[in-house]
Design an enzyme around this catalytic site. Structure first.
Site, PDB file in Angstrom:
ATOM      1  N   GLU A   1      -9.729 -40.661  68.128  1.00  0.00           N
ATOM      2  CA  GLU A   1      -9.635 -39.199  68.222  1.00  0.00           C
ATOM      3  C   GLU A   1      -8.864 -38.856  69.488  1.00  0.00           C
ATOM      4  O   GLU A   1      -9.103 -39.446  70.551  1.00  0.00           O
ATOM      5  CB  GLU A   1     -11.051 -38.597  68.257  1.00  0.00           C
ATOM      6  CG  GLU A   1     -11.142 -37.153  68.664  1.00  0.00           C
ATOM      7  CD  GLU A   1     -10.358 -36.226  67.750  1.00  0.00           C
ATOM      8  OE1 GLU A   1      -9.593 -35.405  68.291  1.00  0.00           O
ATOM      9  OE2 GLU A   1     -10.513 -36.336  66.525  1.00  0.00           O
TER      10      GLU A   1
ATOM     11  N   ASP B   1      -9.286 -38.437  58.341  1.00  0.00           N
ATOM     12  CA  ASP B   1      -9.472 -36.999  58.132  1.00  0.00           C
ATOM     13  C   ASP B   1      -8.451 -36.271  58.998  1.00  0.00           C
ATOM     14  O   ASP B   1      -8.791 -35.697  60.025  1.00  0.00           O
ATOM     15  CB  ASP B   1     -10.903 -36.614  58.513  1.00  0.00           C
ATOM     16  CG  ASP B   1     -11.215 -35.146  58.263  1.00  0.00           C
ATOM     17  OD1 ASP B   1     -10.388 -34.466  57.612  1.00  0.00           O
ATOM     18  OD2 ASP B   1     -12.274 -34.670  58.716  1.00  0.00           O
TER      19      ASP B   1
ATOM     20  N   CYS C   1      -7.799 -31.449  54.093  1.00  0.00           N
ATOM     21  CA  CYS C   1      -8.018 -30.001  54.085  1.00  0.00           C
ATOM     22  C   CYS C   1      -6.794 -29.251  53.578  1.00  0.00           C
ATOM     23  O   CYS C   1      -6.803 -28.015  53.535  1.00  0.00           O
ATOM     24  CB  CYS C   1      -8.397 -29.501  55.477  1.00  0.00           C
ATOM     25  SG  CYS C   1      -7.133 -29.796  56.737  1.00  0.00           S
TER      26      CYS C   1
END
Length: 402
Positions: free
Chosen positions: A289, A333, A360
């Site tokens: 991340e 993701d 998304c």
């Protein structure tokens, strides 16, 4: 007569990615908000932006519905209804004038068209599933409002940076809406309101030019597990979203976890999917991340597992992995723009057992699936979830295998 002065009556033939609808005029595509396929509407052509764009498409504003679809409903957000002047319609609920079941049909259509165009033939878009049995209101645990130079507080008008005073906030959780309407004397800029799992709303002013200080750590819950996250950090907006996606990932990784391999959670945030990998037997987990604070929280959230949170850009991290890495399952993701070719090729080079892609954005997903497909991967399954009712957004989870 210029395009910005032109009024037309148009037939709506489809839906475009992004919550606008499609009509045509003299061979040119016209993108129309606040409409439904099958309707005839009166529109005013807006400024197309450039001469090059104007040759290909126009953008319009719906002025009046001449022939309504049977799926049309009074807008769930009164301040966004087509009866208001276009410049006074609030943004954030671009499908709120459509019956919920039909919204999901249209979202599936958007996904199918994206898959057909970018991922290649043979991938069938799934039904977009509801995550609760409600009317699609009262789900936003996080709301951002804006404060203009005159001190007005509210959301922006659709496709604008103009603050709109509103008397209702139907998509927000009740406590969030109550806190929003209690705001007073805010400086120009933005105000974020966050309702974490404890139910107490945090109000986070973000005045223009102010530096963002260290935020309170709050706790969210998914799958019976608590996750620490900054109050202004990323967490899913719908109260059931994190657990819904966690369950979807669990469904496809179950039975695919090699306890002796290294498993990866890319764009891993505070460790939501890394925890899923750990629960299903992953003995070595790396979560990557770029946000340092999220990585710090991931370290705390994943203490019971053999997890190694890394603060890095995913593309750079993957490029630096040794060739001897034995990859098990990889969950990614990515942000709305998608992973991109470089990341997909790096994942392919690791030769993982399986790839689980949480998306998304349907177009970004389809593009990346197309890249995977060109490298010899197939989409073994795709599922989709309506986690943002009355907006064009939804989430999808794809399992990729060789």
């Amino acid at each position: 007569m210029t395009s910005s002065q032109l009024t037309l009556d148009l037939d709506i033939t489809g839906i475009a990615h992004g919550g606008t609808f499609i009509a045509r005029h003299e061979g040119r595509v016209v993108f129309v908000p606040d409409a439904i396929p099958g309707e005839r509407v009166r529109v005013r052509i807006a400024d197309p932006g450039s001469d090059a764009d104007a040759k290909r498409f126009w953008r319009a504003e719906t002025l009046e519905v001449l022939e309504a679809s049977p799926h049309r409903r009074p807008h769930v957000w009164a301040e966004a209804d087509v009866s208001r002047a276009p410049e006074d319609r609030v943004g954030g609920a671009d499908l709120g004038h459509i019956a919920l079941d039909e919204q999901r049909v249209l979202k599936r259509r958007v996904l199918q068209e994206a898959l057909d165009k970018f991922a290649g033939p043979g991938i069938e878009a799934p039904e977009v599933k509801a995550v609760d049995g409600g009317d699609g209101t009262g789900w936003r645990t996080r709301v951002s409002l804006h404060v203009d130079a005159d001190g007005h507080v509210g959301p922006f008008a659709a496709r604008s940076h103009r603050v709109i005073d509103v008397a209702t906030m139907p998509l927000a959780r009740a406590a969030v809406a109550e806190a929003a309407f209690a705001l007073r004397a805010q400086k120009p800029g933005r105000v974020d309101l966050v309702e974490p799992a404890d139910g107490r709303v945090r109000v986070l002013p973000r005045p223009e030019g102010a530096r963002r200080g260290r935020q309170e750590t709050i706790f969210e819950v998914a799958g019976g597990r608590r996750f620490a996250v900054d109050a202004n950090g990323f967490w899913q907006v719908h109260p059931h979203a994190a657990e819904t996606l966690q369950n979807a990932v669990a469904d496809v990784v179950a039975g695919r976890i090699d306890p002796d391999a290294t498993h990866f959670d890319l764009y891993g945030g505070v460790g939501l999917f890394a925890a899923t990998l750990g629960q299903y037997g992953a003995g070595d987990i790396v979560t990557v991340e770029s946000d340092r604070r999220a990585t710090e929280h991931a370290s705390a959230n994943l203490q019971e597992f053999d997890a190694h949170p890394v603060t890095a850009r995913v593309d750079r991290f993957l490029a630096g992995l040794p060739d001897t890495t034995r990859a098990g399952a990889i969950v990614l993701d990515p942000p709305r723009a998608g992973a991109g070719r470089e990341v997909v090729e790096s994942i392919h080079a690791l030769n993982p057992e399986a790839v689980v892609y949480v998306a998304c954005d349907p177009v970004a997903l389809a593009r990346d699936l197309g890249t995977f497909r060109g490298l010899g991967w197939k989409a073994e399954s795709v599922s989709a979830f309506d986690l943002f009712p009355h907006s064009h957004h939804f989430e999808a989870v794809a399992l990729l295998t060789r």
